[in-house]
Motif scaffolding. Structure first.
Motif, PDB file in Angstrom:
ATOM      1  N   GLY A 109       0.714  -1.142  -0.101  1.00 12.82           N
ATOM      2  CA  GLY A 109      -0.179  -0.271   0.042  1.00 12.82           C
ATOM      3  C   GLY A 109       1.405   1.630  -0.141  1.00 12.82           C
ATOM      4  N   LEU A 110       1.918   1.298  -0.867  1.00 16.43           N
ATOM      5  CA  LEU A 110       3.156   2.501  -0.390  1.00 16.43           C
ATOM      6  C   LEU A 110       2.505   3.888  -1.420  1.00 16.43           C
ATOM      7  CD1 LEU A 110       6.269   2.737   0.990  1.00 16.43           C
ATOM      8  CD2 LEU A 110       6.962   1.953  -0.909  1.00 16.43           C
ATOM      9  N   GLU A 111       2.363   4.471  -0.498  1.00 18.49           N
ATOM     10  CA  GLU A 111       2.152   5.812  -1.942  1.00 18.49           C
ATOM     11  C   GLU A 111       2.674   7.316  -1.299  1.00 18.49           C
ATOM     12  OE1 GLU A 111      -1.862   6.342  -0.304  1.00 18.49           O
ATOM     13  OE2 GLU A 111      -3.161   5.492  -1.282  1.00 18.49           O
ATOM     14  N   LEU A 112       3.340   8.391  -2.561  1.00 21.56           N
ATOM     15  CA  LEU A 112       4.216   9.079  -1.529  1.00 21.56           C
ATOM     16  C   LEU A 112       3.139  10.289  -3.003  1.00 21.56           C
ATOM     17  CD1 LEU A 112       6.943  10.475  -1.355  1.00 21.56           C
ATOM     18  CD2 LEU A 112       7.319   9.669  -4.000  1.00 21.56           C
ATOM     19  N   PHE A 113       3.504  11.505  -2.016  1.00 17.74           N
ATOM     20  CA  PHE A 113       2.981  12.801  -2.984  1.00 17.74           C
ATOM     21  C   PHE A 113       3.630  13.618  -3.527  1.00 17.74           C
ATOM     22  CE2 PHE A 113      -0.722  10.592  -1.494  1.00 17.74           C
ATOM     23  CZ  PHE A 113      -1.760  10.344  -2.166  1.00 17.74           C
ATOM     24  N   TYR A 114       3.581  14.526  -3.802  1.00 20.10           N
ATOM     25  CA  TYR A 114       4.913  16.013  -4.401  1.00 20.10           C
ATOM     26  C   TYR A 114       3.915  16.403  -4.239  1.00 20.10           C
ATOM     27  CZ  TYR A 114       8.535  12.574  -5.798  1.00 20.10           C
ATOM     28  OH  TYR A 114       9.697  11.724  -5.774  1.00 20.10           O
ATOM     29  N   GLY A 115       3.585  17.652  -3.425  1.00 18.69           N
ATOM     30  CA  GLY A 115       2.605  18.284  -2.715  1.00 18.69           C
ATOM     31  C   GLY A 115       1.195  17.331  -3.246  1.00 18.69           C
ATOM     32  N   GLU A 116       0.745  17.856  -3.920  1.00 18.53           N
ATOM     33  CA  GLU A 116      -1.239  17.483  -4.171  1.00 18.53           C
ATOM     34  C   GLU A 116      -0.714  16.476  -5.331  1.00 18.53           C
ATOM     35  OE1 GLU A 116      -3.674  18.172  -2.665  1.00 18.53           O
ATOM     36  OE2 GLU A 116      -2.266  19.214  -1.266  1.00 18.53           O
ATOM     37  N   THR A 117       0.846  16.040  -5.415  1.00 18.41           N
ATOM     38  CA  THR A 117       0.673  14.946  -6.756  1.00 18.41           C
ATOM     39  C   THR A 117       0.433  13.998  -7.151  1.00 18.41           C
ATOM     40  OG1 THR A 117       1.319  16.742  -8.869  1.00 18.41           O
ATOM     41  CG2 THR A 117       2.117  14.359  -9.372  1.00 18.41           C
ATOM     42  N   PRO A 118       0.039  12.804  -7.018  1.00 13.89           N
ATOM     43  CA  PRO A 118       0.212  11.811  -5.742  1.00 13.89           C
ATOM     44  C   PRO A 118       1.882  10.769  -7.871  1.00 13.89           C
ATOM     45  CG  PRO A 118      -1.518  11.412  -7.944  1.00 13.89           C
ATOM     46  CD  PRO A 118      -1.076  12.839  -7.374  1.00 13.89           C
ATOM     47  N   LEU A 163      10.243   1.000   7.946  1.00 12.83           N
ATOM     48  CA  LEU A 163      11.298   1.801   7.814  1.00 12.83           C
ATOM     49  C   LEU A 163      10.455   3.166   8.360  1.00 12.83           C
ATOM     50  CD1 LEU A 163      13.013  -0.582   6.003  1.00 12.83           C
ATOM     51  CD2 LEU A 163      12.821   1.615   4.258  1.00 12.83           C
ATOM     52  N   GLY A 164       9.098   2.661   8.548  1.00 16.45           N
ATOM     53  CA  GLY A 164       8.589   3.927   8.634  1.00 16.45           C
ATOM     54  C   GLY A 164       8.695   3.894   9.970  1.00 16.45           C
ATOM     55  N   GLU A 165       9.378   3.762  11.076  1.00 17.60           N
ATOM     56  CA  GLU A 165       9.362   3.200  12.678  1.00 17.60           C
ATOM     57  C   GLU A 165      10.360   3.898  13.063  1.00 17.60           C
ATOM     58  OE1 GLU A 165       7.771   0.369  14.120  1.00 17.60           O
ATOM     59  OE2 GLU A 165       5.994   0.437  13.267  1.00 17.60           O
ATOM     60  N   LEU A 166      11.823   3.734  11.942  1.00 13.71           N
ATOM     61  CA  LEU A 166      13.006   4.316  12.113  1.00 13.71           C
ATOM     62  C   LEU A 166      13.471   5.857  12.305  1.00 13.71           C
ATOM     63  CD1 LEU A 166      14.403   1.104  10.102  1.00 13.71           C
ATOM     64  CD2 LEU A 166      13.849   0.919  12.012  1.00 13.71           C
ATOM     65  N   ASP A 167      14.716   5.542  12.783  1.00 16.08           N
ATOM     66  CA  ASP A 167      15.154   7.463  12.997  1.00 16.08           C
ATOM     67  C   ASP A 167      15.948   7.494  12.233  1.00 16.08           C
ATOM     68  OD1 ASP A 167      16.646   6.421  14.000  1.00 16.08           O
ATOM     69  OD2 ASP A 167      17.143   6.942  15.805  1.00 16.08           O
ATOM     70  N   LEU A 181      11.565   2.957  -1.484  1.00 17.16           N
ATOM     71  CA  LEU A 181      12.228   2.012  -0.785  1.00 17.16           C
ATOM     72  C   LEU A 181      13.272   1.322   0.218  1.00 17.16           C
ATOM     73  CD1 LEU A 181      11.071  -1.154  -3.632  1.00 17.16           C
ATOM     74  CD2 LEU A 181       9.556  -0.935  -1.922  1.00 17.16           C
ATOM     75  N   ALA A 182      14.210   2.728  -0.666  1.00 12.29           N
ATOM     76  CA  ALA A 182      15.417   2.805   0.156  1.00 12.29           C
ATOM     77  C   ALA A 182      15.459   3.744   1.531  1.00 12.29           C
ATOM     78  CB  ALA A 182      16.299   2.981  -0.955  1.00 12.29           C
ATOM     79  N   GLY A 183      14.422   4.174   2.100  1.00 14.80           N
ATOM     80  CA  GLY A 183      13.771   4.898   2.912  1.00 14.80           C
ATOM     81  C   GLY A 183      14.517   6.324   2.362  1.00 14.80           C
ATOM     82  N   VAL A 184      14.830   7.023   1.112  1.00 19.31           N
ATOM     83  CA  VAL A 184      15.410   8.556   1.273  1.00 19.31           C
ATOM     84  C   VAL A 184      13.987   9.185   1.253  1.00 19.31           C
ATOM     85  CG1 VAL A 184      16.443   9.401  -0.383  1.00 19.31           C
ATOM     86  CG2 VAL A 184      17.238   7.084  -0.425  1.00 19.31           C
ATOM     87  N   LEU A 185      13.314   8.373   0.337  1.00 21.64           N
ATOM     88  CA  LEU A 185      12.297   9.483   0.193  1.00 21.64           C
ATOM     89  C   LEU A 185      10.759   8.573   1.323  1.00 21.64           C
ATOM     90  CD1 LEU A 185      11.721   9.861  -3.417  1.00 21.64           C
ATOM     91  CD2 LEU A 185      12.157  11.214  -1.818  1.00 21.64           C
ATOM     92  N   PRO A 186      10.250   9.858   2.597  1.00 24.38           N
ATOM     93  CA  PRO A 186       9.499   9.080   3.385  1.00 24.38           C
ATOM     94  C   PRO A 186       7.747   9.014   2.847  1.00 24.38           C
ATOM     95  CG  PRO A 186       9.526  11.883   3.968  1.00 24.38           C
ATOM     96  CD  PRO A 186      10.539  10.944   2.577  1.00 24.38           C
TER      97      PRO A 186
END
Length: 222
Positions: free
Chosen positions: A5-14, A64-68, A46-51
């Motif tokens: 269920g991975l999702e990423l947005f740049y502003g309002e753009t998916p 990865l989302g729980e790692l600092d 996937l690499a944890g570079v972009l949240p």
């Protein structure tokens, strides 16, 4: 490694929409799609570079989302390897020093790191270039050095973003062959982003991405 269920947005753009993908030890997975389709964005999620804005990425039992930031940096430094389209070598360092960089960043002593770098450079036919600077090698050699750097610390997963995109066809074929052969010999998993169907055909599994939507492609004969 797997994402659900991975999702990423740049502003309002998916950029990535509800993506599911799995990767197993020693497997090569290719992600294809047109420029702007979201495949590189997915790679860096996937690499944890972009949240990610939604969903989960799991690696070795960890979300990865729980790692600092410190934990993510250590993970990328010690367990992941990266190959980029233009190599991204550091011009001030020698070929040997560029290759040894992941080991040095992980705290390994210089002599040991350089020895390991020399070994992997030798496997890629680059032993004679150890003391040269990046400006003194060809494009194909530069990309082989980038491959050596990605593999020197024997990572669990290698993220490759158009690793042969800047090369002519002959060099691209040779570099890809060497890269995948060495990665497989080390048991590393590879996530390979490419626009080239010939490159993608070398993978064990293929996905295609369009407008942020990821879909698995069936293998011929299956």
């Amino acid at each position: 490694m797997c994402a659900r269920g991975l999702e990423l947005f740049y502003g309002e753009t998916p950029a990535v929409r509800n993506a599911d993908i799995s990767l197993h030890q020693g497997e090569v997975v290719a992600i294809t799609g047109q420029s702007g389709s979201g495949k590189s964005s997915l790679l860096y999620c996937l690499a944890g570079v972009l949240p990610a804005a939604g969903g989960v990425v799991r690696f070795e039992g960890r979300d990865l989302g729980e790692l600092d930031d410190e934990e993510l940096s250590a993970l990328r430094r010690e367990r992941f390897g990266f190959v980029f389209q233009y190599g991204e070598l550091i011009p001030e360092l020698t070929v040997e020093e560029n290759t040894a960089l992941p080991l040095r960043l992980a705290g390994q002593r210089k002599a040991e790191a350089l020895t390991a770098a020399g070994e992997v450079l030798g496997r890629l036919g680059l032993a004679d270039l150890r003391q040269r600077r990046p400006s003194q090698v060809s494009g194909g050699q530069s990309q082989r050095i980038a491959v050596a750097r990605a593999l020197v610390h024997q990572p669990a997963v290698i993220f490759a973003d158009e690793p042969t995109g800047s090369l002519d066809s002959a060099n691209a074929t040779a570099v890809l062959e060497e890269f995948l052969s060495l990665a497989r010999s080390q048991g590393a998993a590879v996530i390979l982003v490419t626009h080239d169907p010939q490159v993608a055909s070398r993978a064990d599994s293929q996905y295609v991405m369009c407008d942020g939507i990821l879909a698995a492609l069936a293998r011929e004969g299956k």
